[in-house]
Motif scaffolding. Structure first.
Motif, PDB file in Angstrom:
ATOM      1  N   LEU A   1     -16.929  -3.441   5.440  1.00  0.00           N
ATOM      2  CA  LEU A   1     -16.968  -3.057   3.932  1.00  0.00           C
ATOM      3  C   LEU A   1     -15.667  -2.666   3.408  1.00  0.00           C
ATOM      4  O   LEU A   1     -15.125  -1.792   3.944  1.00  0.00           O
ATOM      5  N   GLU A   2     -15.358  -3.208   2.295  1.00  0.00           N
ATOM      6  CA  GLU A   2     -14.056  -2.901   1.457  1.00  0.00           C
ATOM      7  C   GLU A   2     -14.268  -2.818   0.050  1.00  0.00           C
ATOM      8  O   GLU A   2     -14.850  -3.576  -0.470  1.00  0.00           O
TER       9      GLU A   2
ATOM     10  N   ALA B   1     -15.060  -5.910  -4.471  1.00  0.00           N
ATOM     11  CA  ALA B   1     -15.886  -5.284  -3.231  1.00  0.00           C
ATOM     12  C   ALA B   1     -16.267  -6.454  -2.463  1.00  0.00           C
ATOM     13  O   ALA B   1     -16.617  -7.534  -3.065  1.00  0.00           O
ATOM     14  N   SER B   2     -16.350  -6.174  -0.899  1.00  0.00           N
ATOM     15  CA  SER B   2     -16.640  -7.376  -0.217  1.00  0.00           C
ATOM     16  C   SER B   2     -17.253  -6.863   1.006  1.00  0.00           C
ATOM     17  O   SER B   2     -17.041  -5.446   1.468  1.00  0.00           O
ATOM     18  N   PHE B   3     -17.831  -7.672   1.689  1.00  0.00           N
ATOM     19  CA  PHE B   3     -18.426  -7.682   2.982  1.00  0.00           C
ATOM     20  C   PHE B   3     -17.870  -8.807   3.989  1.00  0.00           C
ATOM     21  O   PHE B   3     -18.088  -9.901   3.394  1.00  0.00           O
TER      22      PHE B   3
ATOM     23  N   SER C   1       3.016  -5.671  -8.466  1.00  0.00           N
ATOM     24  CA  SER C   1       1.710  -5.676  -8.225  1.00  0.00           C
ATOM     25  C   SER C   1       1.624  -4.709  -7.224  1.00  0.00           C
ATOM     26  O   SER C   1       2.254  -4.241  -6.260  1.00  0.00           O
ATOM     27  N   LEU C   2       0.287  -4.197  -7.314  1.00  0.00           N
ATOM     28  CA  LEU C   2      -0.187  -2.987  -6.627  1.00  0.00           C
ATOM     29  C   LEU C   2      -1.835  -3.448  -5.965  1.00  0.00           C
ATOM     30  O   LEU C   2      -2.502  -4.140  -6.799  1.00  0.00           O
ATOM     31  N   THR C   3      -1.835  -3.342  -4.828  1.00  0.00           N
ATOM     32  CA  THR C   3      -2.841  -3.602  -4.053  1.00  0.00           C
ATOM     33  C   THR C   3      -3.383  -2.268  -3.189  1.00  0.00           C
ATOM     34  O   THR C   3      -2.673  -1.717  -2.649  1.00  0.00           O
ATOM     35  N   THR C   4      -4.659  -1.597  -3.570  1.00  0.00           N
ATOM     36  CA  THR C   4      -5.183  -0.345  -2.881  1.00  0.00           C
ATOM     37  C   THR C   4      -6.382  -0.672  -2.497  1.00  0.00           C
ATOM     38  O   THR C   4      -7.209  -1.341  -3.184  1.00  0.00           O
ATOM     39  N   SER C   5      -6.710  -0.086  -1.363  1.00  0.00           N
ATOM     40  CA  SER C   5      -8.292  -0.442  -0.707  1.00  0.00           C
ATOM     41  C   SER C   5      -8.731   0.528  -0.010  1.00  0.00           C
ATOM     42  O   SER C   5      -7.737   1.512   0.781  1.00  0.00           O
ATOM     43  N   MET C   6      -9.913   0.981   0.176  1.00  0.00           N
ATOM     44  CA  MET C   6     -10.724   1.853   1.290  1.00  0.00           C
ATOM     45  C   MET C   6     -11.611   1.002   1.752  1.00  0.00           C
ATOM     46  O   MET C   6     -12.350   0.053   1.279  1.00  0.00           O
TER      47      MET C   6
ATOM     48  N   GLN D   1     -10.376  -9.421  -1.155  1.00  0.00           N
ATOM     49  CA  GLN D   1     -10.030  -8.861  -0.059  1.00  0.00           C
ATOM     50  C   GLN D   1      -8.528  -8.580   0.038  1.00  0.00           C
ATOM     51  O   GLN D   1      -7.825  -9.076  -0.627  1.00  0.00           O
ATOM     52  N   SER D   2      -8.041  -7.505   0.726  1.00  0.00           N
ATOM     53  CA  SER D   2      -6.684  -7.233   0.689  1.00  0.00           C
ATOM     54  C   SER D   2      -5.908  -8.251   1.312  1.00  0.00           C
ATOM     55  O   SER D   2      -6.227  -8.670   2.412  1.00  0.00           O
ATOM     56  N   ILE D   3      -4.716  -8.835   0.672  1.00  0.00           N
ATOM     57  CA  ILE D   3      -3.975  -9.983   1.225  1.00  0.00           C
ATOM     58  C   ILE D   3      -2.550  -9.395   0.915  1.00  0.00           C
ATOM     59  O   ILE D   3      -2.172  -9.126  -0.307  1.00  0.00           O
ATOM     60  N   GLN D   4      -1.573  -9.579   1.782  1.00  0.00           N
ATOM     61  CA  GLN D   4      -0.026  -9.522   1.363  1.00  0.00           C
ATOM     62  C   GLN D   4       0.612 -10.555   1.758  1.00  0.00           C
ATOM     63  O   GLN D   4       0.504 -11.104   2.986  1.00  0.00           O
ATOM     64  N   VAL D   5       1.516 -10.973   0.821  1.00  0.00           N
ATOM     65  CA  VAL D   5       2.565 -12.037   1.318  1.00  0.00           C
ATOM     66  C   VAL D   5       3.863 -11.704   1.324  1.00  0.00           C
ATOM     67  O   VAL D   5       4.568 -10.825   0.507  1.00  0.00           O
ATOM     68  N   ILE D   6       4.613 -11.956   2.332  1.00  0.00           N
ATOM     69  CA  ILE D   6       5.951 -11.487   2.668  1.00  0.00           C
ATOM     70  C   ILE D   6       6.723 -12.856   2.469  1.00  0.00           C
ATOM     71  O   ILE D   6       6.851 -13.619   3.350  1.00  0.00           O
TER      72      ILE D   6
END
Length: 820
Positions: free
Chosen positions: A628-629, A601-603, A642-647, A187-192
């Motif tokens: 759905l991701e 991939a995740s649900f 690092s890169l995270t990209t998702s649809m 799953q997409s997760i970002q940390v600031i």
């Protein structure tokens, strides 16, 4: 009926529930301690699962420690090992580049933990001078002991709570409630991290999440507190250290002060399988600053435009001689006049926070925390849509009165315990109690008269007095079955919330929006609503993280929530009681064909109870969401960038819409459906030594797909089709400019619809910010930050035709920061 000022103030100021909290917390803490002792005895019993390995005499002699290191690049794993073992690790940079380390979790000797980390890597280790470990690809001899080294030094603070070195975090507990490498989360997760907050001189949470794709402020509830919109869906609350805010409120009670924030973590998509009731867009989790093992402190003084003044400080370290008891004390005070004109009152906020950690033994740790926030702000609904169907008034046009204010205070208590029963089982529990009181004398806007300039207004004297008790107990078991490693999480949660609500209302004199004249008298008001609302939540959840192989990782989770909501209505209209249960789940898979690349991939599902009533008098069933991701996570530069990209696609169903069969009554049908399809990109980390960057971009197609009254295809409120952000800083590493730092960035947001009717639109904008910093000495830094350099006029947050919050004009903030 006119409200009694004396009775209202008494109701606002009288402490309530403290004795009840003390009693309940003592009972719950005692229960947690009893369960931990009993479970420890069970874990040591003959029937307990076998340990993953027997410690040798040498390992026993060197002492055992708690290790929790997820599978990740070896350089990051060694950094975590150094922190948790209290050792310095040195290795040739070429030896560890592109190498992965296995997960290590449990109580063991440092030598055993290091053996497990290096298993299968072809590397050997040797210990020099007591506290230094050196790695090599061949047996260490006197001739090759001197290596070109990569050095990692750290404390034994658990890595999921520890400060991030630079901008790039490698692990988090937000998405799984276990310390998990970001690359292993489907799953997409970002940390600031805090360094980014300090570089940008972030004052409020909305500034922090600007660096994250698909996150915008959705409301301020009349300048009381911030709520947010994630992936197109409003998310009224957030979590603090993994515990959700009071569910009885539809918004936070106060603005979050950033002085005690270590990192801000944003989990995208439904999170109900771990956190219970929530909207499907995602979750913001605030990780607070923890006590440190060594003595440290920092203090910052700031001054800026609009009479902005702020001071904050924190001091941390061991309290006793042995270092078993550590603490952190943090405080902040802030005041400003703001840019909304002289008729708007001054804003003030204060924070005090204390955190303690007691390491009772190598295996058992207790934590305690208390923080208190007080604030006083002008009640402010912002700007309205004028006769030209646009938000065209100047940003400093204040349409309320100076006596329209919000007074709020909140106190949060927390107690936690964690016990490592053996090398495969961890037990932990948390109890948190919140007590908050908010009073506002708000002025709401009721619409323009036919002349297009006279605005009708209504005054509300409102009190919300709320309490919230949450108790969680969890167990984490790590074991191997058929060559697969499982990390099994199971837990229960109980929450009890109450709100006493009282409001009086009256119309006040209208105001000319183009030539406002202030001074409307605060009128006598009539009782509008008086009720007590109670919510009880019972939850049971389980999650399994399975390493199917070195390349494949599976995540599966289920949670059942039973929600009981009752309302005692003494005046006004009451909604039916709610007694609903819901099962939500998540399933995700990660494939890592090479070390720096993860494909996933995740649900996932969400649910959220809602107020309202159908024509037959029945309560509305909860809203439900599904996502759905598909995504990719990659290291663009090994161990640095690092890169995270998702649809993804999120669908929310059971949305309440007005019942067209009886338009004059307040009945609802649950035929509504909303859908968001989107693509996101997030990049964070270091380009070269001293050069940090964070960038994001998002495309969101957010629309109504089913409804009885609204037009199908309408865009969701406040969601831009395109948005992006970029921030970068560079610190000179050598020469005469060594220590000088330069930074800047741009935030771009597209046009947005102001309501679900799509009756009006606010323009997009670009805002440029910059910063300059220079060290006056080894421990003191001077910095200057400029926000909105081009003095762009824009609407930051559209809420409705009568509430639109303008963005701030150009401002400067000077800061002096000292650390030791």
């Amino acid at each position: 009926m006119k409200p009694s000022e004396h009775s209202l103030c008494a109701r606002f100021k009288t402490p309530r529930g403290f004795t009840r909290w003390m009693t309940t917390s003592a009972l719950t803490a005692g229960s947690l301690a009893a369960v931990i002792v009993a479970a420890d005895a069970l874990a040591q019993s003959p029937g307990a699962p076998a340990s993953r390995g027997d410690a040798s005499a040498r390992q026993a002699a060197e002492g055992q420690r708690r290790f929790s290191i997820p599978a990740q690049p070896l350089s990051d794993a060694l950094a975590a090992f150094g922190r948790q073992a209290g050792l310095q690790v040195s290795a040739d940079a070429g030896l560890v580049a592109g190498v992965s380390a296995a997960a290590v979790d449990g109580v063991m000797a440092p030598s055993e933990a290091l053996d497990r980390l290096l298993s299968g890597t072809g590397l050997a280790w040797h210990r020099f001078d007591g506290d230094t470990v050196t790695l090599s690809s061949r047996p260490v001899t006197q001739e090759n002991a001197a290596l070109s080294t990569l050095t990692v030094v750290g404390s034994r603070m658990p890595s999921e709570w520890a400060p991030v070195d630079g901008y790039r975090a490698v692990s988090s507990a937000t998405a799984t409630k276990t310390n998990t490498a970001l690359r292993d989360i489907p799953q997409s997760i970002q940390v600031i991290p805090r360094k980014l907050l300090e570089d940008r001189q972030v004052i409020q949470l909305s500034e922090a999440v600007e660096s994250v794709s698909s996150v915008q402020q959705s409301s301020t509830s009349g300048n009381r507190a911030e709520s947010f919109r994630i992936r197109g869906f409003d998310t009224p609350g957030y979590a603090i250290d993994g515990v959700m805010l009071n569910p009885v409120g539809d918004r936070p009670e106060t603005f979050l002060d950033m002085a005690n924030v270590e990192r801000v973590e944003v989990l995208k998509g439904p999170a109900s399988a771990l956190y219970g009731r929530a909207q499907p867009g995602g979750l913001i989790n605030i990780v607070t600053r923890r006590p440190s093992d060594t003595f440290e402190g920092d203090a910052t003084v700031q001054a800026g435009s609009e009479a902005f003044r702020r001071a904050e400080g924190s001091i941390s370290g061991p309290i006793d001689a042995g270092g078993e008891l550590t603490g952190r004390l943090t405080g902040a005070t802030q005041r400003e006049d703001g840019f909304r004109g002289p008729a708007a009152a001054r804003s003030e906020r204060q924070l005090a926070s204390l955190a303690l950690r007691w390491s009772a033994s190598q295996a058992t740790t207790f934590t305690f925390g208390i923080d208190h926030t007080e604030q006083e702000t002008p009640f402010d609904r912002g700007l309205i849509v004028t006769a030209d169907n646009a938000v065209s008034l100047p940003r400093d046009r204040f349409l309320a009165e100076s006596w329209s204010r919000v007074e709020a205070r909140k106190t949060r208590f927390s107690f936690g315990a964690e016990h490592l029963a053996n090398d495969w089982l961890t037990l932990r529990g948390t109890v948190r109690y919140d007590d908050a009181k908010v009073r506002d004398t708000g002025i709401d806007f009721r619409g323009l008269e036919d002349d297009g300039r006279t605005l009708n207004r209504r005054y509300t004297d409102r009190i919300e007095d709320s309490t919230n008790l949450v108790a969680q107990f969890e167990g984490i078991a790590t074991f191997d079955v058929a060559g697969m490693t499982h990390r099994l999480l199971g837990g229960v949660e109980y929450a009890k919330s109450r709100m006493d609500f009282l409001s009086y209302r009256a119309n006040i004199d209208p105001i000319d929006i183009y030539t406002p004249v202030y001074g409307a008298v605060r009128p006598a008001a009539s009782l509008n609503s008086d009720y007590t609302e109670d919510i009880e939540l019972y939850s049971l959840f389980a999650q399994d993280q399975i390493d199917l192989s070195s390349q494949w990782k599976l995540l599966a989770g289920l949670r059942y929530d039973q929600v009981r909501q009752t309302m005692e209505q003494r005046a006004g209209t009451s909604d039916p009681d709610i007694d609903d249960g819901s099962m939500t789940g998540r399933l995700g898979i990660v494939y890592q064909p090479i070390t720096p690349l993860s494909l996933y991939a995740s649900f996932s599902q969400s649910f959220s109870p809602q107020s309202g009533m159908a024509q037959d008098g029945a309560a509305l069933i909860p809203e439900e969401g599904e996502q759905l991701e598909l995504g990719l996570k990659a290291d663009l530069i090994a161990d640095r960038l690092s890169l995270t990209t998702s649809m993804f696609q999120i669908t929310k169903q059971n949305v309440a819409t007005s019942d067209p069969r009886n338009p004059d009554a307040d009945y609802s049908l649950q035929t509504g459906e909303q859908r968001v399809r989107g693509v996101e990109l997030d990049i964070i980390g270091q380009l070269t030594p001293g050069w940090e960057v964070v960038a994001s971009a998002a495309y969101l197609d957010a629309r109504i797909t089913e409804d009885e009254t609204l037009e199908i295809g309408n865009r969701l409120t406040g969601v831009p089709l395109w948005s992006s952000s970029l921030w970068s800083t560079y610190e000179f590493q050598s020469g005469r400019l060594a220590g000088l730092s330069l930074g800047g960035g741009v935030t771009t947001v597209g046009s947005r619809k102001g309501d679900l009717d799509n009756s009006y639109q606010v323009d997009g904008y670009q805002r440029f910010d910059a910063t300059l910093g220079y060290p006056l000495s080894e421990h003191v830094e001077l910095s200057l930050t400029a926000k909105n350099l081009t003095d762009e006029e824009y609407i930051a947050t559209p809420v409705s035709r009568t509430e639109n919050h303008p963005g701030a004009p150009r401002s400067l903030i000077m800061a002096v920061r000292a650390s030791f």
